[in-house]
Design an enzyme around this catalytic site. Sequence first.
Site: not given
Ligand code: ADP
Ligand code: MG
Ligand code: MG
Length: 878
Positions: A21, A91, A100, A102, A557, A742, A761, A766
């Site tokens: 990211k 983030r 999903g 972190m 075979r 083999e 081959s 085996d």
């Molecule tokens: P994930 O990795 O789960 O997608 P993100 O860090 O991308 O998490 O954050 C999820 C959402 O939060 C982003 O898609 C965005 O909509 C919102 N978001 C994150 N940072 C900002 C920001 N600086 N301003 C506005 N919205 C933000």
């Molecule tokens: Mg064999």
């Molecule tokens: Mg995101």
Amino acid sequence: MQYVYAFEEGSKEQKYVLGGKGANLAEMTNLGLPVPPGFTITTEACNAYMAHDRTLPDGLLDEVATRLADLETKMGKRLGADDDPLLVSVRSGAPFSMPGMMDTVLNLGLNDASVTGLAKQTNNERFAYDSYRRFVQMFGKIVLDIPAERFEAALEALRHARGVATDPELNAEDLAELVETFQGIVKDATQGEFPQEPHEQLRYAIEAVFQSWDGRRARDYRKLEGIPDDLGTAVNVQTMVFGNKGDDSGTGVAFTRDPATGEHRPYGDFLRDAQGEDVVAGIRTTEPLDAMATQFPDCHRQLLDTMQRLENHYRDMCDIEFTIEQGRLFMLQTRVGKRTAAAALRMAVDMQAEGLIDTREAVLRIQPAQLDQLLHPQFDPHAQYTPLATGLNASPGAAVGTVTFTADDAVARHELGEQVILVRPETSPDDLHGMIAAEGILTSRGGLVSHAAVVARGMGKPAVCGCAALDIDVHARQLHVGDTIVREGDLISINGTTGEVVLGAVPVITPEPTGPFDTILEWADGFRRLGVRTNADLPNDAIVARQFGAEGIGLCRTEHMFLGDRLPIVQRYILAANEAEEIAALDELEHLQRADFVGILEAMDGLPVTVRLLDPPLHEFLPDIEELLVQDARGELDDTGRRLLHAAQQWREANPMLGTRGVRLGILKPGLYRTQVRALFDAATERKLAGGDPHVEVMIPLAVNEPELALAISWVREVAEETATETYGAGGINYAVGTMVETPRAALVADEIARVAEFFSFGTNDLTQMTFGFSRDDIEGRFLPRYLELHLLPANPFETLDVDGVGKLVRMAVELGRATRPDLQLGICGEHGGDPASVAFCHEVGLDYVSCSPYRVPLARLAAAHAALAAAGPGSTA
Ligand code: ADP
Ligand code: MG
Ligand code: MG
């Protein structure tokens, strides 16, 4: 060491340090796209934090303070200031996307004082309190580890009390009240006040992101995806922009092309007056991207332009996250987007045509394993179901049918037009007819190279094996899983791609390999050096494999030619009292097998067909000795029965896999091999007379030295001469004779063996079994999973060739063999022939071809191309 970088300082190449990211936010910033400013704390800081018992490394907080001060200057605001606060998002972002896993905290910097400043500054009290309640909610959940349900329940209760269905209908007072409720939840859960000091909030959030790297879900996900544990995550601190400022604002996600079909058109979802996760949370209904064109024409145009720019820049489909704040567009994330296999193929072919990528890159863009998705039916991705149990994903694809517990029942129901799943504790060659009749196979015992798994893959049928939770009672025709009883005739669904077993019918979709599939494979053929053959025992398998591009049979075979309705003849041969009886039985077999070979040679006309002479131990052609003993004790055996019992006792071995099988049996019963070879050469002659072009390779299994191989080969040559003399005179049929390497010894003395063998081959099933001393049928359900978990083995050696050990033997045999016979033909016919990593090894050691089950042929073609391209190095065109 520098731990913190402003977005301006990074680039997309730095994902290991800045996370995916952060690296892409930096890249977009430097492209001049509208990215809210911010900075990234490196993965190295996270690793240092973890390594030192979760203490922040020296100097990190100072660096953060400096970068934050720069950001405050740039934005003209101070973090969490009472009058006009700077707010940030915190983030997470690891080097590889971990969806999903972190979490992200938005609106950090708000507190009881700055919320009023924000309200005044924006002249929007509702917005300020909405932002604040979101912050308390996210901070509570992510940083303070309070169950999300508690906040959601409070929000739900408020909506209910106000009689409204959605959040935008709540007003400023409602939201201010909600903030108080949320703070109450925090107090109750932590016995402390919600932290008000912005810098303290920031520090907590940074540590929470670091800690989430080591969270349970994150660790499980990494294990599943094979992502190393020591990469760490970066933390991005970014100025907030607001999509929740009313009807002129909103937030969305988009793909530059359709990630499901690959169609070349932008695709996405948009939600007005919303922030962050609202779009994906599914609480409110989103609008398609096109709808933006009327509501936000300028932003829409700018967004499409930006998406096009990103695609040209990354030369690939990108997915993006964006926000519109009062009519202004901001880019919040981009990355090369995930896609289905069908979409990946279409995009690669389209992008080549558009000139975005070259042919080589198009081929490299498709992972061989992805092709599997396209060749087999799958559970409908939208289907909802709960698995009854999970076993090994032994053969890909999904199937639905009624449960049957014996091969005969399966055939009987199949003949009545039913689709059936054959459910067995394990299968044996006796079950073959039932496996053919079934849509899929489910076993409670046995691993990925059990009979059921190998045969199912060969047939391209879904199989789930070793599903230990199933307690199968074949006699009662039912099975238990805990309290659930499943009876014959009940509907069941299996997913051999994932190992799931589901009670009832799950909707199944069958993807159609389309034009791009063939195009990519044709391109791949242009790059690969390795030949690709197939393992096929029956004409139909050969035909399927040929359609998938097989260039011959690497392993045919012959066991099945002795089973089924031939079994009584074989048993007569085993029981023969004198030579005349033996010869009579063999003659009968020869006649029948000749027709088998004609069918196979015809299906592979013009291409080489490697026929392996009989390999299994003889007792496999006799009834089960325990059953015979029981029948004998009950006095139920007739004269033949008693003779069979006698033979079974006579041929019984303590360790049949290391006993009288392969060439050893051939030498003990020489009539057998002569019969097979005569049937084969007669078939070849017949094909030739019919205008065909048979290429025959006779393969002797399980040799360990030159003398035994020389003896067996001498019979082949004798029969060849007889056959040729009988029909044309000398030199009739083109054939070669060689051996399967083999046993470890065969590899060690390959130079001697190559004096008599024209080809090798590698039978790596085996060879792996004997090199490790692992019984493949026994270990997969026992210690192997534990070994893999403890990293005592890098992979299942029966799935991915053990390059260090078994591979060393292969390499040695290649070198020794070629030293004796420079034109020695070399191939591999074990299960590994269809495994991409193993194919790469085969390319590297200089084999001539790999051979794999029909449905893996496309995958092997692509893997062979990847191997050649990788060996040639980046940027090369050959
Ligand atoms: P994930 O990795 O789960 O997608 P993100 O860090 O991308 O998490 O954050 C999820 C959402 O939060 C982003 O898609 C965005 O909509 C919102 N978001 C994150 N940072 C900002 C920001 N600086 N301003 C506005 N919205 C933000
Ligand atoms: Mg064999
Ligand atoms: Mg995101």
